[in-house]
Motif scaffolding. Structure first.
Motif, PDB file in Angstrom:
ATOM      1  N   LEU A  27       0.459  -1.033  -0.274  1.00 13.98           N
ATOM      2  CA  LEU A  27       0.387   0.101  -0.183  1.00 13.98           C
ATOM      3  C   LEU A  27       0.750   1.458   0.317  1.00 13.98           C
ATOM      4  N   SER A  28       0.615   2.462  -0.723  1.00 12.03           N
ATOM      5  CA  SER A  28       0.644   3.612  -1.090  1.00 12.03           C
ATOM      6  C   SER A  28       0.608   4.280   0.767  1.00 12.03           C
ATOM      7  N   ASP A  29      -0.255   3.823   1.995  1.00 13.03           N
ATOM      8  CA  ASP A  29      -0.327   4.351   2.792  1.00 13.03           C
ATOM      9  C   ASP A  29      -0.608   3.336   3.569  1.00 13.03           C
ATOM     10  N   ASP A  30      -1.074   3.783   5.147  1.00  9.10           N
ATOM     11  CA  ASP A  30      -1.311   2.949   5.944  1.00  9.10           C
ATOM     12  C   ASP A  30      -3.337   3.747   6.346  1.00  9.10           C
ATOM     13  N   GLY A  31      -3.362   4.591   5.574  1.00  5.72           N
ATOM     14  CA  GLY A  31      -5.357   4.523   5.031  1.00  5.72           C
ATOM     15  C   GLY A  31      -6.205   3.464   4.890  1.00  5.72           C
ATOM     16  N   THR A  32      -7.530   4.091   5.204  1.00 10.19           N
ATOM     17  CA  THR A  32      -8.712   3.092   5.098  1.00 10.19           C
ATOM     18  C   THR A  32      -8.666   2.579   3.705  1.00 10.19           C
ATOM     19  N   ARG A  33      -8.643   1.189   3.405  1.00  9.26           N
ATOM     20  CA  ARG A  33      -8.961   0.998   1.998  1.00  9.26           C
ATOM     21  C   ARG A  33      -9.883   0.008   1.345  1.00  9.26           C
ATOM     22  N   LEU A  34     -10.387   0.467  -0.141  1.00  9.77           N
ATOM     23  CA  LEU A  34     -11.654   0.272  -0.728  1.00  9.77           C
ATOM     24  C   LEU A  34     -11.325  -1.723  -1.617  1.00  9.77           C
ATOM     25  N   LEU A  35     -12.512  -1.950  -1.765  1.00 13.09           N
ATOM     26  CA  LEU A  35     -12.284  -2.905  -2.381  1.00 13.09           C
ATOM     27  C   LEU A  35     -13.152  -2.958  -2.997  1.00 13.09           C
ATOM     28  N   MET A  36     -12.830  -3.386  -4.597  1.00 11.94           N
ATOM     29  CA  MET A  36     -13.696  -3.156  -5.715  1.00 11.94           C
ATOM     30  C   MET A  36     -13.624  -4.270  -6.714  1.00 11.94           C
ATOM     31  N   ALA A  37     -15.110  -5.040  -7.099  1.00 11.43           N
ATOM     32  CA  ALA A  37     -14.836  -6.040  -7.581  1.00 11.43           C
ATOM     33  C   ALA A  37     -15.379  -5.142  -9.102  1.00 11.43           C
ATOM     34  N   PRO A  38     -15.082  -6.158 -10.968  1.00 11.94           N
ATOM     35  CA  PRO A  38     -16.045  -5.639 -12.051  1.00 11.94           C
ATOM     36  C   PRO A  38     -18.032  -5.632 -11.333  1.00 11.94           C
ATOM     37  N   GLU A  39     -17.357  -4.400 -12.000  1.00  9.05           N
ATOM     38  CA  GLU A  39     -19.755  -4.085 -12.033  1.00  9.05           C
ATOM     39  C   GLU A  39     -20.040  -4.755 -12.421  1.00  9.05           C
ATOM     40  N   GLY A  40     -21.174  -5.121 -12.227  1.00 12.64           N
ATOM     41  CA  GLY A  40     -22.238  -6.243 -12.839  1.00 12.64           C
ATOM     42  C   GLY A  40     -22.164  -7.774 -12.208  1.00 12.64           C
ATOM     43  N   GLU A  41     -20.566  -7.875 -11.685  1.00  7.11           N
ATOM     44  CA  GLU A  41     -20.407  -9.787 -11.131  1.00  7.11           C
ATOM     45  C   GLU A  41     -20.445  -9.833  -9.867  1.00  7.11           C
ATOM     46  N   PRO A  42     -21.536 -10.546  -9.233  1.00  3.81           N
ATOM     47  CA  PRO A  42     -21.348 -10.724  -7.539  1.00  3.81           C
ATOM     48  C   PRO A  42     -19.824 -10.546  -6.924  1.00  3.81           C
ATOM     49  N   PRO A  43     -19.952  -9.809  -6.016  1.00  7.83           N
ATOM     50  CA  PRO A  43     -19.117  -9.368  -5.286  1.00  7.83           C
ATOM     51  C   PRO A  43     -18.285 -10.262  -4.486  1.00  7.83           C
ATOM     52  N   SER A  63     -18.499 -19.836 -10.380  1.00  9.72           N
ATOM     53  CA  SER A  63     -17.675 -20.656 -10.483  1.00  9.72           C
ATOM     54  C   SER A  63     -16.660 -20.092 -11.267  1.00  9.72           C
ATOM     55  N   ASP A  64     -16.456 -19.175 -11.529  1.00 13.34           N
ATOM     56  CA  ASP A  64     -15.012 -18.099 -12.699  1.00 13.34           C
ATOM     57  C   ASP A  64     -14.565 -17.371 -11.663  1.00 13.34           C
ATOM     58  N   SER A  65     -13.384 -17.712 -11.656  1.00 12.19           N
ATOM     59  CA  SER A  65     -12.808 -16.418 -10.540  1.00 12.19           C
ATOM     60  C   SER A  65     -12.812 -15.174 -11.004  1.00 12.19           C
ATOM     61  N   THR A  66     -12.660 -14.324  -9.817  1.00 11.01           N
ATOM     62  CA  THR A  66     -12.838 -12.609 -10.529  1.00 11.01           C
ATOM     63  C   THR A  66     -11.763 -12.415  -9.429  1.00 11.01           C
ATOM     64  N   GLU A  67     -11.717 -11.168 -10.223  1.00 10.61           N
ATOM     65  CA  GLU A  67     -10.500  -9.615  -8.937  1.00 10.61           C
ATOM     66  C   GLU A  67     -10.942  -9.155  -8.663  1.00 10.61           C
ATOM     67  N   VAL A  68      -9.964  -8.657  -7.246  1.00 10.63           N
ATOM     68  CA  VAL A  68     -10.286  -8.143  -6.678  1.00 10.63           C
ATOM     69  C   VAL A  68      -9.452  -6.243  -6.571  1.00 10.63           C
ATOM     70  N   ARG A  69     -10.132  -5.343  -6.628  1.00  5.57           N
ATOM     71  CA  ARG A  69      -9.341  -3.939  -6.772  1.00  5.57           C
ATOM     72  C   ARG A  69      -9.111  -3.388  -5.570  1.00  5.57           C
ATOM     73  N   VAL A  70      -7.510  -3.055  -5.437  1.00 10.06           N
ATOM     74  CA  VAL A  70      -7.922  -2.613  -3.722  1.00 10.06           C
ATOM     75  C   VAL A  70      -6.425  -0.999  -4.187  1.00 10.06           C
ATOM     76  N   GLY A  71      -8.175   0.290  -3.410  1.00 12.20           N
ATOM     77  CA  GLY A  71      -7.601   1.638  -3.508  1.00 12.20           C
ATOM     78  C   GLY A  71      -7.618   2.316  -2.343  1.00 12.20           C
ATOM     79  N   PRO A  72      -7.128   3.369  -2.216  1.00 13.79           N
ATOM     80  CA  PRO A  72      -7.819   4.208  -0.946  1.00 13.79           C
ATOM     81  C   PRO A  72      -9.138   4.734  -1.407  1.00 13.79           C
ATOM     82  N   SER A  73      -9.548   4.722  -0.067  1.00  9.91           N
ATOM     83  CA  SER A  73     -10.973   5.021  -0.157  1.00  9.91           C
ATOM     84  C   SER A  73     -11.443   5.963   0.594  1.00  9.91           C
ATOM     85  N   PRO A  74     -12.630   6.735  -0.605  1.00 11.32           N
ATOM     86  CA  PRO A  74     -13.214   8.296  -0.565  1.00 11.32           C
ATOM     87  C   PRO A  74     -13.376   8.747   1.528  1.00 11.32           C
ATOM     88  N   SER A  75     -13.390   9.171   1.770  1.00 13.30           N
ATOM     89  CA  SER A  75     -13.502  10.081   3.523  1.00 13.30           C
ATOM     90  C   SER A  75     -14.865  10.445   3.994  1.00 13.30           C
TER      91      SER A  75
END
Length: 204
Positions: free
Chosen positions: A80-96, A149-161
């Motif tokens: 991580l670039s810092d120790d702040g809160t992180r937001l996990l995001m999945a491709p839109e339209g797919e089950p998280p 059943s299919d694998s997906t991806e998780v995007r990690v980035g800073p979360s708006p406060s």
């Protein structure tokens, strides 16, 4: 030599209509100086700047990414670039996916639901926020498993406060208010300019 009698007086004792000595014609108000148009232009520029700043400072973190991990059930570490809160995001339209997180000190951290709906598009795809974590350091370990059943991806980035959203509201209201003020003052100046008498003389 005979003299002509004076013209009869008007209905109220004054000179008849059209006779010399009547009231002078009403003068038109002079047009405002063109320099006054700088006021609505300046207000409009400031309004646009406030609105742009509101969106950039509040939603800018959504464009930043610390990394993307696969939701294949394996533990993966993200720097991580810092120790702040992180937001996990999945491709839109797919089950998280379902994720478990471990903080920088090796202890489990809670994956919470975000308090707002976040969506981000980068031109190659759209992501939707589904989880928020506090890593407590500059590393975060994630173990995510896709709901489908299919694998997906998780995007990690800073979360708006939350404080950023309060500032967003203030800047947005101020920007919209100045925008209306700029429009109203411009309309007023156009009316005064169209109905006023031409200015003359130096500096007019």
């Amino acid at each position: 030599m005979s003299q002509q009698p004076p013209p009869p007086p008007g209905p109220y004792g004054g000179p008849p209509p059209g006779a010399p000595g009547g009231p002078p014609p009403r003068r038109r108000r002079r047009r405002p100086h063109v320099a006054w148009f700088a006021v609505p232009v300046t207000l409009g520029v400031v309004a646009v700047a406030l609105v742009v700043t509101a969106f950039v400072t509040t939603l800018g973190p959504l464009a930043e990414s610390d990394g993307v991990v696969s939701a294949d059930g394996s533990a993966q570490t993200v720097e991580l670039s810092d120790d702040g809160t992180r937001l996990l995001m999945a491709p839109e339209g797919e089950p998280p996916p379902t994720c478990e997180a471990t903080g920088a000190d090796g202890s489990p951290v809670e994956v919470r639901s975000p308090n707002a709906s976040y969506t981000f598009g980068d031109g190659t795809g759209s992501w939707s926020g589904f989880g928020v974590v506090d890593p407590g350091g500059d590393t975060l370990e994630l173990t995510c498993e896709a709901s489908a059943s299919d694998s997906t991806e998780v995007r990690v980035g800073p979360s708006p406060s939350g404080g950023a959203f309060a500032g967003f509201a203030v800047l947005l209201v101020a920007g919209v208010g100045l925008g209306f003020a700029a429009f109203a003052s411009l309309v007023l100046l156009v009316i005064l300019f169209a109905t006023g008498a031409p200015r003359s003389g130096p500096g007019s």
